[in-house]
Design an enzyme around this catalytic site. Sequence first.
Site, PDB file in Angstrom:
ATOM      1  N   ASP A  95       0.855  -1.171   0.000  1.00  0.00           N
ATOM      2  CA  ASP A  95       0.000   0.000   0.000  1.00  0.00           C
ATOM      3  C   ASP A  95       0.904   1.238   0.000  1.00  0.00           C
ATOM      4  O   ASP A  95       2.081   1.164   0.347  1.00  0.00           O
ATOM      5  CB  ASP A  95      -0.881  -0.025   1.254  1.00  0.00           C
ATOM      6  CG  ASP A  95      -1.842   1.138   1.313  1.00  0.00           C
ATOM      7  OD1 ASP A  95      -2.319   1.563   0.255  1.00  0.00           O
ATOM      8  OD2 ASP A  95      -2.101   1.625   2.424  1.00  0.00           O
ATOM      9  N   ASP A 113      -2.267  -0.861   5.826  1.00  0.00           N
ATOM     10  CA  ASP A 113      -2.704  -0.422   7.145  1.00  0.00           C
ATOM     11  C   ASP A 113      -4.199  -0.159   7.231  1.00  0.00           C
ATOM     12  O   ASP A 113      -4.730   0.005   8.313  1.00  0.00           O
ATOM     13  CB  ASP A 113      -1.950   0.852   7.565  1.00  0.00           C
ATOM     14  CG  ASP A 113      -2.229   2.026   6.642  1.00  0.00           C
ATOM     15  OD1 ASP A 113      -2.816   1.813   5.565  1.00  0.00           O
ATOM     16  OD2 ASP A 113      -1.845   3.156   6.992  1.00  0.00           O
ATOM     17  N   ASP A 155      -7.133  -2.679   2.851  1.00  0.00           N
ATOM     18  CA  ASP A 155      -6.028  -3.614   2.617  1.00  0.00           C
ATOM     19  C   ASP A 155      -6.304  -5.000   3.195  1.00  0.00           C
ATOM     20  O   ASP A 155      -5.603  -5.954   2.865  1.00  0.00           O
ATOM     21  CB  ASP A 155      -4.734  -3.081   3.253  1.00  0.00           C
ATOM     22  CG  ASP A 155      -4.316  -1.748   2.695  1.00  0.00           C
ATOM     23  OD1 ASP A 155      -4.336  -1.607   1.464  1.00  0.00           O
ATOM     24  OD2 ASP A 155      -4.005  -0.836   3.478  1.00  0.00           O
ATOM     25  N   ASN A 199      17.607 -40.408  18.209  1.00  0.00           N
ATOM     26  CA  ASN A 199      16.803 -39.449  17.447  1.00  0.00           C
ATOM     27  C   ASN A 199      16.406 -38.226  18.271  1.00  0.00           C
ATOM     28  O   ASN A 199      16.326 -37.104  17.737  1.00  0.00           O
ATOM     29  CB  ASN A 199      15.534 -40.127  16.922  1.00  0.00           C
ATOM     30  CG  ASN A 199      15.817 -41.006  15.705  1.00  0.00           C
ATOM     31  OD1 ASN A 199      16.929 -41.022  15.196  1.00  0.00           O
ATOM     32  ND2 ASN A 199      14.809 -41.714  15.258  1.00  0.00           N
ATOM     33  N   ASP A 207      20.575 -36.453  18.591  1.00  0.00           N
ATOM     34  CA  ASP A 207      20.272 -35.730  17.356  1.00  0.00           C
ATOM     35  C   ASP A 207      19.544 -34.418  17.640  1.00  0.00           C
ATOM     36  O   ASP A 207      19.796 -33.397  17.001  1.00  0.00           O
ATOM     37  CB  ASP A 207      19.380 -36.579  16.438  1.00  0.00           C
ATOM     38  CG  ASP A 207      20.132 -37.744  15.823  1.00  0.00           C
ATOM     39  OD1 ASP A 207      21.339 -37.847  16.077  1.00  0.00           O
ATOM     40  OD2 ASP A 207      19.504 -38.537  15.112  1.00  0.00           O
TER      41      ASP A 207
END
Length: 939
Positions: A343, A679, A683, A773, A777
């Site tokens: 805008d 704003d 919009d 895992n 990890d």
Amino acid sequence: MTGAMSQRPQGAPSDDLRWATTDSLVVAQELGVAPDRGLSQEEAARRLAAHGPNRLEEPPGRSFARMLWDQVTEILVLILLGAAVLSAVLGEWADVAVILLIVVLNAFLGASQECRAEASLAALKRMGAPGARVVREGHLREVAAQELVPGDVIQVEAGDHVPADARILEAAALRVDESALTGESEPVEKGPAPLDATGVHGLGDLGNLLFSGTTVAYGRARAVVYATGMRTALGRIAGLLASEPAEATPLQRRMAEVGRTLGLAAGVLVAVVFIVGLLRGQPIIQMLLTAVSLAVAAIPEGLPAIVTIVLALGVQRMAERRAIVRRLPAVETLGTATVIASDKTGTLTLNRMTVTHLVTPVAEYGVSTDGTGDGPEAATGEGGGAGTATLLLAGPPADGLAADLAWLLAGAALANDARVEEEDGVWRPVGDPTETALLEAARRLGLELTELEQALPRQAELPFDSDRKRMTTFHLVGDQARVVLGDRRDLAGRGPVLAFTKGAPDLVLERCSRILRGEGTDLLDETERARILEANDRMARGALRVLAVACRSWDAVPEPLEAETAERDLILLGLVGMIDPPRAEAAASVQEARRAGIRTLMVTGDHATTAEAIARSLSLAGPGDPGALSGRELDRLDDEALRETVRRVSLFARVSPEHKLRIVRALKANGEVVAVTGDGVNDAPALKGADIGCAMGITGTDVAREAADMVLADDNYATIVSAVREGRVIYANIRKSIHYLLSCNVGEIVAIFFGIALGMGSPLTPIQILWVNLVTDGLPALALGVEPPEPGVMDRSPRNPRESVFGGGIGGLTIWQGALIGLLTLGVFAWARQMGDLARAQTLAFATLAFAQLAHSFNVRSAFGSLFRIGWFSNRPLLLAVATSGLLQCAVLVLPFLAPFFDVTGLSSREAAVIAAASVAPWVVVEGVKAVLRRRQPS
């Protein structure tokens, strides 16, 4: 009835246009009301029952339970839940507990970041005026705005919010601020005269209608309501918001792709291993347990939680940069943006009318709007012609030329109905934006309104009206006036009353006979008149709003006070040009976005001339750009033609909310990842329809903020570029986490699959796989999520929106690096299996896999850069994560009370040395491969 509906433009719905092109008395008659009496209470009650209350419908928000449900139904989480069910069937309750803990943790982390429900329509509802003045049974009454009905006659004046859509019956000097609805920064003049449909291109051209949610900036009006609630222009926007479905972000789509890939891979692997085991004569139950182990190894259980946490950390970093993220996956989305559709008003500009040009009969000034500098300066041309200079409005007049300028600004400030409020030492002008801009310019030159009013108190006035397009005020001149403004014998010295006139330049100029010059005045001859008009035209072509200011001395206020006699033989003081200027940082941000391969579009409801002037100042449009496309021109394009048009056009003006949404959809249909900034209410649909909507936090309406994914707390366009950078870094780091986790899982799969296929058994138990895992990890993967940005992150084009998360060679790196870890683990397992029992061999494999993966985490910090160039200590969280995971792994291996739970045995020093050598090997090999690849690259 006037106005042909066949000519209706898209930007002006048929009901609005029908009322606008009809005479006001006919409108009242159609609505069944007498303008002087209004509706009766009984009729108003009947219509309220028929039409419903004047409020916007509000959809039910997402409950916290719904947010949790959305989290647990993501494909990766569903695969984990499937693994948990299978583990429960086989009695592996430890696996079930760990998996469910992960799922619950991930769900609560994600839902807590999204617990602000989508409240766009509730915000729209709050914009409605709480009360309204309405004529009922001939009396003016105050009623609740939600009780208004079609046919009600309302009265509004300066400062009022318009409570419903209404057709003006009568108006006095009416100007309405419609910026939140149309994007037009300047209040628009309104009046009761019917319109010609051919001149209407959108809502902003409907000059005899009032729209709900707008604000009266000046004057007063009486109007008849024709639409309430969801049938208003504001309600139609609410309908657009409700009808616009929420879409998955690029990251969500990529994670779904990862989930599908992993799910398919896990299914195939489980089936193959199960069949191979049965063919080798293995028991069915044992092969089911093995299959579960392989499924657990194939799925990175911690990935959903790690991605969520990395995004949450990104949210915190962006909040420090004044960007507040409302939807967690949106953190990354902006980093993929290929187009920013912005805008104009309040986003690229200040949303504040500001004086930028001043023209006196002897000089022209370009006004600095930053308030820096030591004082006024000017350059004058030869023979009284105007030169051009920069004027820094930062002090009182210093010489005769500046005194002429002081008279110009004093006249503009006094022929003015804006006022000044000061609270806690903060100076704030209140009123029409054009008039407040004049007060601010005068103040920056050292002319305070309070001092001017004391020196020249107002005695009478001729108010502005839309026919004369002028305003005149009469002031008593005292000694203090000469102190404030300097002595002008031809002005203050001629009479005790001084009149100031302000208005449209051509209409003021035709009333002037002299011009102010130096210590006196000169005749306004045709040469001077032509020069002033040329200056006016030049500023108008630059999209400036231009006002002329003139004055005249009187012995007394004229009686009778009539414009025809009072506004003649005026002395021209000069011209004032103003505009809603671009933000100081916007141009640099637009250029930085361009270097990053991001195209910026301006999509505004304002006039094309104004939009083009701002676009030029920002260098927004490139060479060969066809210029602004209006909403009316856009209406002539079908969707296919619009898709082609948005590839070339960078500037869209005079567009409606529906137009903005069409533009966003056309860009997305072209494969663009679209960020929308704005704003205003106008919009909001585009903000919601974009891949990521960025609303302004200060000037933004509640509607825009609640429809957006991200709110810029400082309204700074530069913050968008910072957020793009952060988004790119976040996505790069998520890819590093995925690369690390999946390469570790590939290593587990390779070790387990070939161990079983070769008849050695599984190198790892299910609980060992889960531990690796999640712990060894998980912590490094999380630390990789805060890896510092690699150089040049904003000097490359956005990645292809369709690119897989495994694109750019990451898929290949994941497979061969994971296979390397798996084969080393399998080799250690085979070596130990020959010398001992299965439990001891699994312990060595468990330790080798865990420590090799920890060493591998340093490889993943850069796909091709050496760790020695990146720096060992540039990611301290990773050092801490590796150290913590390593200590936890050592604890599992050496603490006796943990041994039964993790199925481990003690290790000899020789075995520990083998584990250490095998663990470091992946880092050494990968660093060597990177070095070879760097040498092959051209310098």
